[in-house]
Write a protein that holds these residues in place. Structure first.
Motif, PDB file in Angstrom:
ATOM      1  N   TYR A 196      -8.840  -7.095  -3.650  1.00 17.33           N
ATOM      2  CA  TYR A 196      -9.184  -6.821  -5.044  1.00 17.33           C
ATOM      3  C   TYR A 196      -9.557  -5.370  -5.331  1.00 17.33           C
ATOM      4  N   ILE A 197      -9.363  -4.462  -4.362  1.00 16.80           N
ATOM      5  CA  ILE A 197      -9.889  -3.106  -4.557  1.00 16.80           C
ATOM      6  C   ILE A 197      -8.812  -2.058  -4.830  1.00 16.80           C
ATOM      7  N   GLY A 198      -7.543  -2.320  -4.481  1.00 15.29           N
ATOM      8  CA  GLY A 198      -6.515  -1.300  -4.664  1.00 15.29           C
ATOM      9  C   GLY A 198      -6.728  -0.119  -3.733  1.00 15.29           C
ATOM     10  N   ASN A 199      -6.235   1.042  -4.153  1.00 12.64           N
ATOM     11  CA  ASN A 199      -6.411   2.314  -3.421  1.00 12.64           C
ATOM     12  C   ASN A 199      -5.720   2.356  -2.061  1.00 12.64           C
ATOM     13  N   GLU A 200      -4.741   1.484  -1.818  1.00 10.28           N
ATOM     14  CA  GLU A 200      -4.051   1.496  -0.533  1.00 10.28           C
ATOM     15  C   GLU A 200      -3.150   2.727  -0.432  1.00 10.28           C
ATOM     16  N   HIS A 201      -2.754   3.026   0.813  1.00 13.76           N
ATOM     17  CA  HIS A 201      -1.823   4.125   1.067  1.00 13.76           C
ATOM     18  C   HIS A 201      -0.515   3.858   0.325  1.00 13.76           C
ATOM     19  N   ASN A 202      -0.032   4.846  -0.393  1.00 12.50           N
ATOM     20  CA  ASN A 202       1.205   4.812  -1.196  1.00 12.50           C
ATOM     21  C   ASN A 202       1.076   4.065  -2.517  1.00 12.50           C
ATOM     22  N   PRO A 221      -6.359 -14.344  -8.157  1.00 18.88           N
ATOM     23  CA  PRO A 221      -7.543 -14.291  -7.300  1.00 18.88           C
ATOM     24  C   PRO A 221      -7.797 -15.645  -6.641  1.00 18.88           C
ATOM     25  N   TRP A 222      -8.229 -15.625  -5.406  1.00 19.94           N
ATOM     26  CA  TRP A 222      -8.562 -16.873  -4.732  1.00 19.94           C
ATOM     27  C   TRP A 222      -9.766 -17.522  -5.426  1.00 19.94           C
TER      28      TRP A 222
END
Length: 613
Positions: free
Chosen positions: A20-26, A77-78
């Motif tokens: 739920y946080i985002g901000n992953e690489h790419n 969302p779970w």
């Protein structure tokens, strides 16, 4: 936008907060201006499943390549996260900006599986968006959907504003460009829907009406205006080398279902299996060149750090240059220890040389899909493989050091009898015997044969679309027969839930009357229906009863050829005459050749490819 402190407080209370946080690489972030068209790519399942979907990565990067379009991701969302969101008045948000999805211009759902439909309703409700398209106000997002299940859009007709029929890369941009024009002209919501209905591949349910006969079958399907076409023609990408494919994909923080690079090598299939919807709706076959694929692989490995490349297609070993491609990829990445996986192998094109090359880097189990337990039934479904193909393949594999084999079958195929069912057990035992025919010193590893059976679901645009599905009781009798016969500690038997497959058939072949059933089922608490621990069949049956609808009408009833089917207004390229001809050949057990060996007159070449496939 959700407050960071509030989100942090919520995430302490949930499983897998990285969903739920985002901000992953790419991942991509953009500044939002008045000119930005905001698109939420909505996957109606959890992050772990959705991030494994190749279509998400393609459209996400394609749309974000446009300066004035911002595409974000949103997943279902779970249950633990949903509870926290509802208790804290947090609306469902896009991962990149954390803005609620009701502030977006479009929310676009991918329809990969009928049993995710209640999740669509749950996500709309969590996002503060009206469930019914007729209730949406001018400021609410347009809800758009595409994917394989959109080839029968009618069960969602009251819920989705816009359907994309076919491949979405070109048509999605055309819709968004027309939206920019509409926004400048300050016209009504209905005006926009009328505008885009002229785009090939776009279906707007609000612009059509359906009349029914007394027996519940369809009497007529018609457009409410002469300016709206009554035939929706699917969209296809003609040249894959010239179409968009991402050179970077998002790298999740947590493990996902398919934690690897997915390299799409071709679209379509020429085999003509009569149960297979994908093999019909994705025609004609179109391949990417080896040079293009190797170059894409290099860029994706560099951008992600993944250690495995999966070659993605409906039948990977049918790629015309598969040996060259595999050898070049292995040569390119052997020093980096990048593994290669080939899903969707066919027994009759199983190349031991290719597999041996792959296993030098990383060895995994082998998966085959004979589909039926007898040659008679494999001929009925036009599978085009023999028991000899299977035995030769596993013999070669065991001799090369493999010891784990998965075999996939279907129960309930048209004309199936008890001999066909027991043939599944016999095949599994013959596979086991091949392993133990090897001298003890040549056997490597501990043999594990897994037999899995799915329940046959008749799908639109297949030769079996008119067939009744087995009842739940009959499916269970067949499952229990196999359970009683497979008694070997080297062979594991798994089976699908027949109740789930029954509901899948209802939704796969349903009409727009099912929209109210979907809403009623969701109101009773149905969601994540594809997850065994959350699936509640009794709530679904209660919803059908409350709506006065008999689900057997859609699942277990045989249709005749002159009945108007809910999806008949869609032109998938494969003619109804061809499907009827194939169904009649199935009844006689007659095979139809692979259309790479010569045209089988399915119709795709007359209207989509200018006479040539």
């Amino acid at each position: 936008m959700i407050d960071d402190k509030q989100l942090e407080k919520i995430l302490r209370r949930v499983e897998k907060p990285a969903r739920y946080i985002g901000n992953e690489h790419n991942s991509i972030k953009k500044e939002v201006t008045n000119d930005t068209v905001r698109f939420a790519f909505a996957f109606p399942d959890v992050y772990d499943v959705g991030m494994s979907h190749l279509g998400l990565h393609i459209l996400y990067n394609l749309l974000n390549n446009e300066k004035d379009i911002y595409c974000e991701r949103v997943f279902s969302p779970w249950v633990d996260m949903e509870e926290q969101m509802r208790n804290n008045d947090v609306l469902l948000y896009g991962l990149e900006s954390k803005d609620p999805i009701n502030e977006f211009d479009f929310v676009g759902f991918t329809l990969q599986y009928e049993m995710s439909y209640t999740n669509i309703l749950n996500m709309l409700d969590l996002g503060g968006i009206s469930l019914l398209s007729k209730d949406r106000k001018d400021k609410e997002p347009f809800v758009i959907a595409g994917g394989p299940c959109a080839f029968n859009p009618e069960p969602l007709a009251d819920i989705i504003d816009i359907f994309v029929i076919g491949e979405g890369e070109e048509v999605t941009l055309e819709i968004l460009n027309m939206y920019k024009q509409w926004k400048k002209e300050d016209k009504s919501r209905k005006d926009f829907l009328c505008m885009i209905s002229s785009i090939e591949g776009v279906y707007v349910p609000q612009l059509y009406n359906v009349l029914y006969n007394e027996d519940g079958t369809i009497r007529d399907f018609f457009a409410e205006s002469e300016n709206v076409s009554t035939r929706i023609r699917k969209r296809i990408i003609r040249n894959l080398d010239e179409t968009f494919f991402p050179e970077k994909i998002i790298v999740p923080f947590i493990e996902t279902v398919h934690d690897r690079i997915m390299l799409e090598i071709f679209r379509g299939c020429t085999r003509g299996c009569r149960f297979c919807q994908a093999g019909m709706i994705y025609r004609p076959i179109r391949e990417r060149s080896v040079d293009s694929l190797v170059e894409l692989a290099k860029r994706l490995v560099e951008a992600t750090g993944h250690e495995e490349i999966s070659l993605s297609s409906l039948s990977t070993s049918d790629y015309s240059s598969i040996v060259e491609l595999v050898n070049r990829l292995i040569t390119e990445f052997k020093d980096k220890k990048i593994g290669l996986s080939l899903p969707s192998l066919r027994l009759d094109s199983f190349s031991l040389d290719v597999i041996e090359e792959i296993q030098k880097v990383r060895k995994t189990g082998l998966t085959f899909a004979p589909e039926a337990g007898s040659q008679r039934l494999r001929d009925v479904i036009n599978k085009g493989i023999t028991e000899e193909n299977l035995i030769n393949s596993v013999r070669d594999a065991f001799g090369s050091g493999w010891s784990t084999v998965k075999l996939y079958f279907m129960l309930g195929l048209p004309t199936e009898n008890s001999d066909d069912i027991l043939g599944i057990k016999d095949l599994a035992y013959k596979v086991k015997d091949e392993f133990f025919k090897l001298p003890r010193e040549e056997r490597k590893g501990n043999l594990k044969v897994t037999v899995s059976t799915a329940c046959f679901v008749p799908k639109p645009f297949t030769p079996f679309q008119w067939h009744p599905q087995d009842t739940i009781q009959v499916f269970n009798e067949k499952i229990n027969l196999l359970k009683s016969k497979i008694k070997d500690n080297k062979i594991t038997y798994n089976h699908h839930d027949s109740r789930l497959s029954y509901l899948e058939a209802v939704l796969a072949r349903g009409d727009r009357k099912l929209s109210k059933v979907l809403i009623k089922a969701w109101e009773k608490g149905c969601k994540f229906d594809g997850w065994a621990d959350l699936f509640d069949f009794s709530k679904w049956m209660s919803a059908f009863e409350d709506c006065g609808i008999d689900p057997d009408f859609y699942a277990t009833r045989e249709r005749n050829y002159d009945e108007i089917l809910p999806w008949d207004f869609i032109d998938a390229g494969v003619s109804k005459d061809y499907l009827i001809k194939e169904n009649e050949k199935a009844k006689k057990g007659e095979l139809t050749k692979d259309c790479r060996l010569g045209c089988t007159a399915c119709g795709i070449n007359t209207c989509f490819t200018g006479g040539v496939c």
